[in-house]
Write an enzyme that holds these catalytic residues in place. Structure first.
Site, PDB file in Angstrom:
ATOM      1  N   ASP A 185      41.972  34.166  42.051  1.00 32.34           N
ATOM      2  CA  ASP A 185      42.594  33.887  40.998  1.00 32.34           C
ATOM      3  C   ASP A 185      41.954  32.692  39.861  1.00 32.34           C
ATOM      4  O   ASP A 185      40.886  32.228  40.384  1.00 32.34           O
ATOM      5  CB  ASP A 185      44.058  33.342  41.126  1.00 32.34           C
ATOM      6  CG  ASP A 185      43.995  32.043  42.099  1.00 32.34           C
ATOM      7  OD1 ASP A 185      44.167  30.801  41.324  1.00 32.34           O
ATOM      8  OD2 ASP A 185      43.774  32.134  43.198  1.00 32.34           O
TER       9      ASP A 185
ATOM     10  N   ASP B  64      43.333  29.533  39.110  1.00 34.14           N
ATOM     11  CA  ASP B  64      44.155  28.379  39.201  1.00 34.14           C
ATOM     12  C   ASP B  64      45.024  28.417  38.247  1.00 34.14           C
ATOM     13  O   ASP B  64      45.618  29.479  37.562  1.00 34.14           O
ATOM     14  CB  ASP B  64      43.068  27.244  39.237  1.00 34.14           C
ATOM     15  CG  ASP B  64      43.622  26.301  40.086  1.00 34.14           C
ATOM     16  OD1 ASP B  64      44.311  26.264  41.222  1.00 34.14           O
ATOM     17  OD2 ASP B  64      43.958  25.006  39.667  1.00 34.14           O
TER      18      ASP B  64
END
Length: 290
Positions: A210, A212
């Site tokens: 991802d 973040d």
């Protein structure tokens, strides 16, 4: 020449490795407590390997509760010479996208609730972690990743946070813009420190899941998205691991970067003042110099 034995510490989504000959889960007793799980041992292309699921099979250990000292000690007791750490991470860089791998070479340690050393009162030691990963082992991991068709980035700073919660938006922006971190995770520290104290070559393969929370188009971290990415990353990680034995080979020369000699001048406590109980616990980690 010594024998190479590759240790793999598997992170989120990676709880076993495939293709080991003579595969067997073994229990290893450690004076530092119980490791995260049994260790899967076997050989791959003639090279002994040992696999330890960092969170335990079934993912039972939270990042702050992983028994890092016991894990490193147990691998050392099995004769491991080289440790490949595989872990999930968030990315602070657009070009380090979900599904990509990053061969980490630096750390910023923001953990605070974990024992960070094998040494202490009764046997004081200071090792250098200016360069906390092994360049030779990292190159083998990078080459294996590229051969498997994985998009991999060589070099990156890993921000180790305590967890188990993900970052606030303010923290994410600070780590990225002011501190210059490239990826963020919860498990590579104190693992890398302890590996150096145990004189093990250590390489970190961070698997991006991802962006973040800093990314304006992605918003907060979504655990459902992370879990979906973990499966593909785990398959790629297994492909990377399968390529390591042929690159490292069965015979092991001394590490050209000195990882296997980190304790040569590190222990400062005079022999007559060393705590016998602590010295006994250090038999695997520091037996070479004690």
């Amino acid at each position: 020449m010594a024998t190479t034995r590759i240790g793999v510490i598997g992170g989120s989504g990676l709880y076993q490795i495939d293709g080991l000959q003579g595969a067997e889960w073994v229990s290893v007793d450690s004076p530092w407590g119980a490791p995260s799980d049994q260790i899967l041992t076997g050989t791959l292309e003639g090279v002994p390997m040992a696999f330890l699921p960092r969170h335990g099979r079934g993912h039972v250990h939270a990042p702050s509760e992983v028994p890092y000292r016991a894990n490193i000690d147990a691998l050392k007791r099995l004769g491991v010479t080289d440790v490949i750490s595989v872990s999930a991470c968030g990315s602070f860089r657009e070009e380090m996208a979900p599904g990509h791998f990053v061969i980490v070479d630096q750390f910023i340690d923001r953990t605070r609730a974990r024992p960070g050393s094998f040494f202490g009162t009764g046997c004081v030691a200071h090792v250098s972690i200016a360069h906390p990963t092994c360049a030779l082992l990292s190159t083998a991991a990078e080459e294996s990743a590229r051969a498997a068709g994985i998009t991999v980035h060589r070099g990156g700073t890993y921000l180790a946070m305590e967890g188990p919660q993900f970052s606030t938006l303010a923290e994410s922006r600070m780590y990225r813009d002011q501190w210059g971190a490239d990826v963020i995770g919860m498990t590579n520290m104190p693992e890398a420190r302890l590996a150096r104290e145990a004189e093990l070559c250590y390489a970190s393969v961070a698997m991006v899941t991802d962006y973040d929370s800093w990314h304006p188009d992605h918003g907060e971290v979504d655990i459902a998205t992370i879990v979906a990415t973990l499966g593909a990353n785990a398959d790629n990680a297994r492909a990377l691991l399968r390529g390591l034995p042929s690159r490292l080979g069965p015979g092991r020369a001394p590490c050209p970067h000195g990882c296997d000699r980190a304790l040569d001048h590190a222990i400062l406590t005079a022999p007559e003042h060393r705590d016998p109980a602590l010295v006994a616990r250090l038999d695997a980690v520091a037996g070479r110099v004690l």
